[in-house]
Design an enzyme around this catalytic site. Structure first.
Site, short mmCIF file in Angstrom:
data_model
loop_
_atom_site.label_atom_id
_atom_site.label_comp_id
_atom_site.label_asym_id
_atom_site.label_seq_id
_atom_site.Cartn_x
_atom_site.Cartn_y
_atom_site.Cartn_z
CD GLU A 1 -11.32 6.75 5.92
OE1 GLU A 1 -10.90 5.60 6.05
OE2 GLU A 1 -10.67 7.65 5.37
CE LYS B 1 -2.16 4.66 7.06
NZ LYS B 1 -3.16 5.44 7.78
NE ARG C 1 -2.51 1.11 3.59
CZ ARG C 1 -3.24 0.96 4.69
NH1 ARG C 1 -4.53 0.66 4.61
NH2 ARG C 1 -2.69 1.08 5.87
N1 PXG Z 1 -8.93 5.11 7.78
C1 PXG Z 1 -7.98 6.01 8.01
C2 PXG Z 1 -8.21 7.42 7.62
C3 PXG Z 1 -6.78 5.60 8.61
O1 PXG Z 1 -5.83 6.51 8.84
C4 PXG Z 1 -7.65 3.35 8.74
C5 PXG Z 1 -8.79 3.81 8.11
C6 PXG Z 1 -7.51 1.89 9.06
O2 PXG Z 1 -6.61 1.27 8.15
P1 PXG Z 1 -5.70 0.02 8.55
O3 PXG Z 1 -4.95 -0.28 7.31
O4 PXG Z 1 -4.83 0.44 9.69
O5 PXG Z 1 -6.62 -1.08 8.92
C7 PXG Z 1 -6.61 4.26 8.98
C8 PXG Z 1 -5.37 3.78 9.65
C9 PXG Z 1 -2.03 6.68 13.78
C10 PXG Z 1 -2.51 5.50 13.04
O6 PXG Z 1 -1.03 6.56 14.47
C11 PXG Z 1 -3.42 5.66 12.03
C12 PXG Z 1 -3.85 4.55 11.35
C13 PXG Z 1 -3.38 3.29 11.67
C14 PXG Z 1 -2.46 3.16 12.67
C15 PXG Z 1 -2.02 4.28 13.38
O7 PXG Z 1 -2.62 7.74 13.67
N2 PXG Z 1 -4.75 4.78 10.39
#
Ligand code: PXG
Length: 289
Positions: free
Chosen positions: A182, A149, A50
């Site tokens: 989301e 991301k 990703r």
């Molecule tokens: N939506 C958004 C906007 C995110 O930033 C997710 C969904 C979930 O995605 P994953 O791939 O993790 O299942 C995210 C993930 C942090 C932090 O430190 C942010 C995320 C994941 C881990 C840590 O802010 N965002």
């Protein structure tokens, strides 16, 4: 703590990058958040894939191969001796001139931070959380594809501030058309008639790795799990609702904008998926439950 920056390890206090880095000046870069369970990185390949796709979409050249990146992540985990924790992988456009033009940035900056994970207290998993709908909208997908991301999280931050002001831990964000996208750092799911529904990335959802994993878990339990156009009506009238993310894993939601969801307790399917989630991680990462 040792922080990896462009191939070298630095002590926390010396882990610095230039004030001319376009990641700082313009939010020009991409990142990943990963989890270490029992010394092993969860879904490392998917996160790196990703990251490289996000970088490609913004025309950012990562100055190392996918294999080298994987090795760098594993080495950083080992150097830090972390058995359970969090990895933040950041790639910025690098140092350049003041001015939007990225062509002055010669080399991307690669940062790997290994840290402790900020976990939600266990009681939230047992009781569920209350969330609100934020008035800050998710960036339209034709403006910035939500599958990237990127380091542009300002509207998510505004939504998070709204959640905090309302005394909640999370906020759900709608897209410009009013469909559910989301939460600020988590994907959202509803259960309706024993079926799992989650917004499509084209409605503004990140293609979350936990989201994908939960959809696989649901399928392996014989459940239907699909992407759909979801409105606030669907949230309010859902049988169950939960959030997924690397940090949160699976977090039950029991109230949205003051309305009780389902029975007001984490639902049967949410609990079943959480149990399967934890079991698979234990098996794959050699833990005993
Ligand atoms: N939506 C958004 C906007 C995110 O930033 C997710 C969904 C979930 O995605 P994953 O791939 O993790 O299942 C995210 C993930 C942090 C932090 O430190 C942010 C995320 C994941 C881990 C840590 O802010 N965002």
């Amino acid at each position: 703590m040792k922080v990896y920056i462009n191939g070298k390890f630095h002590d926390r206090a010396d882990a610095r990058i230039s004030v001319f880095d376009h990641g700082l000046l313009y939010g020009d870069g991409v990142f990943e958040g990963l989890r270490i369970y029992h010394g092993r990185v969860f879904k490392l390949g998917e996160h790196i894939e990703r990251l490289y796709r996000s970088a490609k979409a913004i025309s950012l050249d990562i100055p190392m191969s996918i294999e080298e990146m994987q090795d760098a992540v594993i080495e950083t985990v080992e150097v830090n001796g972390k058995e359970d924790g969090y990895i933040r992988l950041v790639v910025t456009r690098g140092e350049g001139r003041l001015g939007v033009d990225p062509s002055s940035c010669r080399r991307a900056t690669v940062i790997i931070i290994v840290s402790d994970i900020q976990l939600y207290p266990e009681e939230y998993y047992e009781k569920g959380i209350a969330i609100i709908t934020a008035s800050s909208r998710r960036m339209p997908s034709d403006t910035l594809d939500p599958r990237i991301k990127s380091l542009n999280y300002l509207n998510n931050i505004l939504a998070k501030i709204e959640a905090e002001q309302a005394g909640c831990l999370e906020a759900v964000m709608l897209n410009r058309e009013g469909f559910v996208a989301e939460c600020t750092g988590d994907n959202v799911f509803i259960v309706r008639d024993s079926e799992l529904l989650t917004p499509d990335p084209c409605h503004g959802a990140l293609d979350g790795i936990t989201r994908r994993f939960v959809m696989e878990l649901a399928a392996s339990a014989g459940m239907r799990a699909s992407e759909a156009a979801i409105t606030r009506y669907d949230l309010y009238t859902a049988d169950e609702c939960f959030l997924t993310g690397t940090g949160a894993e699976i977090m039950p939601v029991i109230r949205i904008d003051g309305r009780t969801i389902g029975s007001g307790k984490p639902g049967r399917i949410t609990r079943m998926l959480t149990e399967r989630f934890r079991r698979v991680i234990s098996e794959q990462h050699g833990l005993t439950v």
